[in-house]
Design a protein around this motif. Structure first.
Motif, PDB file in Angstrom:
ATOM      1  N   SER A 143       0.835  -1.208   0.000  1.00  0.00           N
ATOM      2  CA  SER A 143       0.000   0.000   0.000  1.00  0.00           C
ATOM      3  C   SER A 143       0.867   1.254   0.000  1.00  0.00           C
ATOM      4  O   SER A 143       0.544   2.242  -0.673  1.00  0.00           O
ATOM      5  CB  SER A 143      -0.938  -0.005   1.218  1.00  0.00           C
TER       6      SER A 143
ATOM      7  N   SER B  99      -2.445  -1.434  -7.832  1.00  0.00           N
ATOM      8  CA  SER B  99      -2.535  -2.464  -6.792  1.00  0.00           C
ATOM      9  C   SER B  99      -3.808  -3.294  -6.931  1.00  0.00           C
ATOM     10  O   SER B  99      -3.814  -4.479  -6.576  1.00  0.00           O
ATOM     11  CB  SER B  99      -2.481  -1.820  -5.406  1.00  0.00           C
TER      12      SER B  99
ATOM     13  N   ASN C  81       0.926   4.093  -2.823  1.00  0.00           N
ATOM     14  CA  ASN C  81       0.713   5.489  -2.450  1.00  0.00           C
ATOM     15  C   ASN C  81       1.806   6.379  -3.040  1.00  0.00           C
ATOM     16  O   ASN C  81       1.549   7.503  -3.481  1.00  0.00           O
ATOM     17  CB  ASN C  81       0.704   5.645  -0.926  1.00  0.00           C
TER      18      ASN C  81
END
Length: 954
Positions: A275, A292, A279
């Motif tokens: 994650s 993702s 980001n």
């Protein structure tokens, strides 16, 4: 008062009794001028309403035939003019304004950036390849193209000074540091509605200063149009409040102004957290964060191909294809062991028993008490494995609860603080950490007598007679010194570093080694001063640096050191790689660097960390060529490993050399995670399109042809100082330049920039330790070039730089006239303001120096660098009298007016080529509404006229 006249960059004018070149940033009533033969340092501003006499247009005088000089002096003048160019007319606008010699592979991010509409680029090159230089090249180019006017670097606080120094020394960008200690000073005198970031165009901002909610709003409003984010991976994980604030700040900058140019720098783009990685990609453009969740297929493939235009990541192996002469050193890694035995082994057993008892006693207490005992036990194990000094301090220091907060809040604060001092910043991958010895005990009055006995025993174990770890490191450092290496010994705690440094001073030969300690107790400026002092060592002394991890990030050590000794094992593989990356990096002069890992062969703490973390990390680094961070939560891994050490029974004396400890399933779990991380990095990070050498090298060669490269620098400096009375003195791996033998005026200039006495210099990159690397933008070259150009152009002195001359030579068959021309081009950049409403215009100046040959009655032909060098280097066949030289030069100069139209045609053609270069390199500018036009300043400057006469045939 004078009437205002519109002058353009590149125009020649006469004012205050001398000739000047008009520079950019000129207004109708204010001229920025550079003396005709002077340097950028001589630039001045002329406010026309206050001038007693109006400037007038000027023309460049032709050479004086009565002052002929030698061909060596002619070549010196030609080289001086090329090497002093700052606004060179090549494909890159910024190369003349940098003070570093970039390697060809470092141009890849620059070319990628210039192909983007809005510059959003993630540079994820491996440690030591040169991300700072790559970012600086992009920043300098965007400034010199007139596409941005302000920039800021956002970085961790301990890197602020390094960024400020790098921008100033390498890219001529004078930036202000903005953080708690400087912001008040910078804000003095500002209006209430003004921001630091509006008044100071170039800033380096502490990430932790600017991330707060109070400061973030003003920064988002006034932030410059170009932002560099260093250590970008620390800004994208929201597992702590600190990370969340950082992420909100950077995300806000990216989203508030989609046209803002942003560079993201990191050596670890993927820290094992998917994650966080996505980001980070989302900061380039939000759609990339969707990778993702996107299933495999055509859409994902197209999006990954698009991402490849915004992501550059090279391993060391990727640089090999460039066959770069700088190269990188070979890293030679090995291990050395010591054995806990005798008094030292018995103390370790008793401390281990005490730590186990502390944990067991807390089992019936509150969760906070259990956690405090756990961290105190880990601290004891860490410190007793480090040194007697650290062990004694840890045993003396009590861990106390924080009053006035809930148990949950206390546990959160405890975990965060302890992860910094006991673990190596593992809970937060920002590699800043506390180097003080952590508390190793908890409140327990009944333990007083036991602790005093343990402290006394630890204090008694100082010195080589009773400390086997110290004996081994002293022997290993002596081996490194004998093999010609200069080592850095990394320790985990300040107390250990001072202990080791003091002991090594007495154990190493005083006439061979000079030992100093550098720790986090010193400011960043003090650390740099101490390290710089090592470069001035004389009498054959070799520096030995004992340091804490304050130097494992932020200060590059490759100039002075080429070996790393891990006195204390790090519990974080990223930190381990950072230590070795301080010397194994771009700019290392040694062909090999050595890395030595020291550990206790029967120390269960060292064995656990080695087996489960460090050796597996090193195995993957060798396979991939790049470090991969610990793939799961490092805190959980260490917890599990240390539970195995603390909760198992047995004593150190029973441990075998193989360190076969039972890690209750942890090792298998970590193994699986390592494999997943390796596959992810291989599949995701390196699957990208990269520019190849054949796409980059032509642009590189074109820039070198305009501005001059290493060969030109060697020829110019060696001939110039010889002609000026201070010839170079060759040594084994460098030259000595005796500045005291130079003319006093030149010597004064060099002393003004801190250069005096006899310099040790080298021309090849990287230069050996203590040797100045002399490149085209080095102050030595710039000062010599300015002096020779001024002597010829303003004083008319032909001894150092000849504007005219004539020789007989066998190198030509017909009379050949070489004209040395200087072309000045005005580049006009048209663009929209930040709101996109109004058209704005910016004028830039580009200059080049070229040779033109007139053979017999043929038309003038532009010489390439090889031909120009060959003709100006021809040896005279036999002597020519001065009177004949003057007559031949005068005849050639009489023909110049007839050649003027052809010179103008050459200038216009070069202007068209310059425009084509601009458009090709910055092909995205048209999409952004940026328009370039280039026009030559006519007539061109006729710098030199040289006549080559054929030898009479016998």
């Amino acid at each position: 008062m004078t009437a205002s006249v519109a002058y353009r960059p590149g125009d020649l004018i006469k004012a205050r009794g001398r000739e000047w070149v008009v520079l950019p940033e000129t207004r109708p009533d204010l001229l920025q001028l550079r003396p005709l033969g002077g340097s950028e340092d001589d630039t001045t501003l002329v406010y026309l309403p206050l001038e007693p006499e109006s400037p007038v247009a000027a023309t460049f005088d032709l050479p004086d035939p009565a002052k002929p000089g030698s061909h060596v002096a002619a070549l010196l003048l030609r080289d001086a003019l090329r090497l002093k160019l700052r606004a060179g007319a090549g494909p890159f606008r910024g190369f003349g304004n940098i003070s570093v010699e970039p390697r060809a592979y470092q141009l890849v991010p620059l070319l990628m950036a210039l192909k983007l509409d809005t510059l959003r680029l993630l540079i994820a090159d491996d440690v030591g390849i040169g991300k700072t230089i790559e970012a600086g090249l992009i920043a300098r180019e965007m400034l010199d193209r007139g596409e941005v006017e302000r920039l800021t670097v956002i970085c961790p606080p301990h890197l602020c000074e390094q960024w400020q120094q790098e921008l100033a020394s390498k890219f001529n960008i004078e930036a202000e540091v903005v953080r708690t200690g400087t912001a008040n000073r910078l804000e003095r005198g500002l209006r209430p509605d003004e921001s630091i970031f509006e008044v100071y165009p170039f800033t380096v901002v502490s990430l932790d200063y600017i991330k707060s909610d109070r400061r973030r709003a003003d920064f988002l409003r006034a932030c410059p149009e170009f932002v560099i984010v260093d250590e970008a991976h620390t800004c994208v994980q929201a597992n702590t409040s600190t990370r969340h604030q950082r992420y909100q700040l950077i995300k806000g900058l990216a989203e508030a102004k989609p046209a803002r140019h942003m560079l993201f720098l990191t050596a670890t783009p993927h820290s094992g957290d998917d994650s966080a990685f996505h980001n980070l990609l989302g900061l380039i453009h939000p759609r990339f964060a969707g990778l993702s969740e996107m299933p495999e297929g055509e859409g994902r493939r197209h999006l990954r191909e698009e991402l490849a235009n915004h992501l550059v990541q090279r391993r060391r192996g990727d640089i090999a294809e460039w066959r770069d002469t700088a190269g990188f050193p070979v890293r030679e890694s090995r291990e050395a062991t010591y054995r806990l035995s005798g008094d030292w082994g018995r103390l370790f057993d008793d401390v281990l028993d005490y730590a186990r008892g502390m944990v067991q006693r807390a089992e019936g207490g509150t969760k906070l008490e259990q956690r405090m005992s756990w961290w105190a036990a880990l601290a004891l194990l860490r410190c007793v494995s480090s040194s007697p000094a650290a062990a004694a301090l840890a045993l003396r220091t009590r861990l106390k609860a924080v009053e006035g907060e809930t148990e949950s809040e206390q546990m959160t604060e405890l975990d965060q603080a302890a992860s910094e001092t006991v673990l190596d910043g593992a809970a937060d991958d920002a590699l800043t950490l506390d180097e003080t010895v952590p508390a190793g005990t908890v409140e327990s009055p009944e333990d007083g007598a036991v602790l005093r006995r343990l402290i006394d025993r630890a204090e008694a174990l100082r010195g080589p007679r009773v400390d086997p770890k110290l004996v081994v490191v002293a022997a290993e450092v002596q081996k490194l010194l004998a093999d010609g290496f200069k080592p850095v010994v990394f320790c985990r705690y300040i107390a250990t570093a001072y202990y080791v440094a003091d002991q090594l001073k007495s154990l190493l030969p005083a006439d061979k080694a000079h030992v100093i300690a550098v720790t986090g107790e010193l400011t960043s400026d003090q650390r740099e001063e101490r390290i710089e002092e090592l470069g001035a060592l004389e009498n054959g002394l070799t520096p030995v640096l004992v340091a804490t991890d304050c130097l494992s990030e932020g200060i590059n050590l490759q100039r002075f050191f080429d070996a790393v000794v891990h006195y204390d094992l790090t519990w974080n593989p990223t930190r381990h790689e950072q230590r070795e990356g301080r010397v194994d990096r771009f700019g290392q002069a040694s062909k090999a660097v050595r890395a030595l890992m020291l550990y206790g062969e029967n120390n269960p703490v060292d064995g656990a960390v080695l087996k489960v973390i460090l050796r597996k990390a090193e195995k993957i680094r060798k396979e991939l060529g790049v470090a991969v961070p610990l793939p799961v939560d490092n805190t959980k891994v260490i917890d599990a490993i240390m539970k195995a050490v603390l909760l198992q029974t047995g004593r150190v004396a029973e441990a075998t050399r193989q360190l076969t400890f039972d890690f209750v399933g942890t090792e298998a779990e970590v193994d699986s995670a390592w494999e997943t991380a390796r596959d992810r990095v291989t599949r995701t990070v390196f699957a990208q399109r990269r520019l190849r050498p054949d796409e980059v090298l032509p642009e590189w060669r074109k820039a070198v042809a305009i501005l001059g490269g290493e060969d030109d620098v060697v020829r110019f400096v060696s001939r110039a100082v010889e002609r000026l009375g201070a010839p170079l003195e060759p040594r084994r791996d460098h030259y000595r330049l005796p500045l005291d033998h130079l003319p006093s005026a030149l010597r004064d200039r060099l002393e003004g920039i801190g250069l005096r006495g006899t310099l040790k210099i080298g021309f090849a990159h990287p230069a050996p330790s203590g040797v100045l690397h002399i490149h085209r933008a080095h102050p030595v070259v710039a000062t010599l070039a300015d002096y020779i150009a001024e002597s010829a152009l303003e004083d008319g002195n032909p001894d150092f730089g000849a504007r005219c001359g004539a020789i007989f030579t066998a190198g030509v068959e017909v009379r050949t006239i070489i004209c040395l021309l200087r072309l000045r081009h005005q580049i006009t950049v048209e663009y929209r303001d930040k709101d996109g409403r109004h058209a704005l215009t910016k004028s830039l100046l580009a200059e080049e120096c070229l040779g033109v040959a007139v053979r017999g009655m043929a038309a003038p032909a532009v010489l390439d660098e090889v031909d120009a060098l060959a003709l100006l280097s021809l040896e005279p066949g036999h002597n020519m009298e001065d009177g004949q030289k003057t007559r031949l030069v005068a005849q050639a100069i009489e023909a110049i007016p007839q050649l003027e139209p052809q010179f103008d045609a050459i200038a216009r053609r070069r202007a068209e080529e310059l425009l084509a270069d601009h458009r090709r390199i910055r092909e995205a500018s048209d999409a952004r509404g940026v328009r370039y036009s280039v026009s030559p300043a006519l007539p061109v400057d006729k710098i030199g006229v040289y006549v080559l006469m054929p030898m009479a045939r016998l």
